[in-house]
Scaffold this active site. Structure first.
Site, PDB file in Angstrom:
ATOM      1  N   GLU A 214      -1.652   3.230   1.748  1.00  0.00           N
ATOM      2  CA  GLU A 214      -2.504   4.359   1.355  1.00  0.00           C
ATOM      3  C   GLU A 214      -3.277   4.968   2.524  1.00  0.00           C
ATOM      4  OE1 GLU A 214      -5.936   5.511  -1.983  1.00  0.00           O
ATOM      5  OE2 GLU A 214      -5.137   3.479  -1.894  1.00  0.00           O
ATOM      6  N   LYS A 230      -3.107   5.663  -7.222  1.00  0.00           N
ATOM      7  CA  LYS A 230      -3.483   5.007  -8.477  1.00  0.00           C
ATOM      8  C   LYS A 230      -2.243   4.990  -9.345  1.00  0.00           C
ATOM      9  CE  LYS A 230      -7.398   3.200  -8.667  1.00  0.00           C
ATOM     10  NZ  LYS A 230      -6.922   2.427  -7.517  1.00  0.00           N
TER      11      LYS A 230
END
Length: 413
Positions: A214, A230
């Site tokens: 990420e 997410k």
């Protein structure tokens, strides 16, 4: 990486050949400090002043607990690692790889070392891999399953009461009185998942081995880029089943809702400095596939004023919404009460500022942290709790995320 072993400060950033429109290099390594010439910072104000006035490289990290300086928050939980809240240093030597080219970006006082270092590195590349193993380590859980369920249900009560509508709840796995080889541990961890934001750091006796997928925040000229994750699904060796899991994730209402909530939070954070009307979502809930998992990722862009101090952009958006929840401050207060350890560098950000005032930082997840002086090893994992969360499913997601770190440490080779 082997060549970096003799330095007390090392920061290695590896894209693992994930080339995207927002990539700047294949790998980037910064090592060493030049006594009396280089600078390091453990203060946000010092860092802000330096970045605002100087055109130079700085490498380092912001730990999650920087939140206590940015907001009216505290952290009283156990800290077994003792990492500083933030640390940045001006390296003596930087090596950047783009394609087939190595770029040696050395301080003037070290320029005479370039030929010798290149020869030494080239020689080491011809040597056989070390593949040293350590004794298997027994990993302990800080929060056991029953306690996890109890804490998750308390968090759900907060959500149903309207205190928060999403919160990222994390738990620590750890081992005491152990010794590991951080370089070999990183190489094994990275080989399992080969993510786009992998990193290795040595700060004297403290180490980070990071296999992060990420990006937290990137500044490129007057453009800001954030790519929150997410939504997670496992991979499967069967191609048909793996495709089914990928499609299932793309259509999963709960996972998409988690991602969209955090994307909205990121849009709000970026809008604090963005030029009016410039914040836009380039990708929403795109499925990205890595060696171990499928992930839902969104990409949010914004345009900012030229004169903005880069460190202020961090202050306005940190910690990243994907590791807190929403509303952000309420979520941070609640998870601080329920979690049992300080997060420290976990769910913080690691990266660099360049001489043009650009920067790029990852999210420190899927990571092993090690204090060699205290012989303490730790890794943490978490998941986003929403009104639709099932504690059992969230618990299993945590175990899935912990799998790579646990296997590297417990198998010993």
């Amino acid at each position: 990486m082997e060549w970096s072993r003799t330095f007390q400060k090392v920061l290695w950033l590896d894209g693992n050949e994930h080339i995207s429109k927002y990539s700047s290099f294949d790998f980037l390594m910064a090592v060493g400090e030049q006594t009396g010439k280089s600078v390091s910072f453990d203060s946000l104000n010092q860092l802000k002043n330096f970045v605002g006035k100087n055109q130079d490289w700085l490498f380092g990290f912001f730990s999650y607990d920087l939140k206590n300086e940015l907001e009216d928050l505290t952290s009283q939980n156990l800290d077994g690692l003792d990492f500083p809240v933030l640390h940045f240093f001006q390296p003596a030597k930087i090596i950047k790889c783009n394609g087939e080219k190595l770029h040696f970006l050395y301080l003037d006082d070290c320029a005479d070392d370039i030929d010798g270092d290149h020869t030494q590195i080239s020689t080491m590349m011809d040597l056989e891999e070390n593949n040293e193993v350590h004794n298997p380590i027994k990993i302990k859980m800080r929060i056991h399953k029953d306690a996890y369920f109890e804490k998750t249900n308390k968090l759900l009560e907060h959500i149903h009461r309207g205190d928060v509508y999403e919160a990222n709840f994390c738990q620590e796995f750890y081992a005491e009185d152990v010794s590991i080889d951080p370089w070999e541990t990183y190489k094994r961890l990275n080989a399992i998942s080969e993510p786009p934001f992998a990193a290795f750091m040595r700060l004297n006796d403290k180490y980070l081995m990071c296999a992060s997928p990420e990006r937290y925040l990137r500044k490129e000229g007057t453009t800001l880029i954030s790519q929150p994750i997410k939504g997670t699904a496992r991979r499967d060796e069967n191609e048909t089943e793996d495709h089914f899991l990928k499609e299932q994730l793309a259509q999963d209402e709960k996972e998409r809702a988690e991602n969209i909530m955090i994307t909205d939070l990121v849009r709000n954070d970026l809008s604090k400095s963005a030029l009016k009307g410039s914040v836009r979502v380039e990708e929403l809930c795109e499925v990205y596939t890595y060696k171990q998992v499928h992930q839902l990722i969104s990409t949010v862009l914004a345009q900012i004023p030229t004169a903005k101090n880069p460190v202020e952009l961090i202050e306005e958006t940190f910690p990243m919404g994907s590791m807190t929840g929403a509303p952000k401050i309420s979520a941070m207060k609640i998870i601080e009460e329920l979690e049992e350890t300080k997060r420290g560098l976990y769910s913080g950000a690691l990266g660099y500022f360049d001489p043009k005032g650009n920067f790029d930082f990852n999210v420190v997840i899927r990571s092993i942290l090690y204090n060699a002086n205290k012989n303490y090893v730790s890794f943490s994992v978490g998941s986003a709790i929403t009104a639709k969360s099932d504690p059992e499913r969230e618990y299993q997601e945590c175990l899935l995320k912990a799998k790579a770190m646990r296997s590297v440490l417990e198998t010993g080779g």
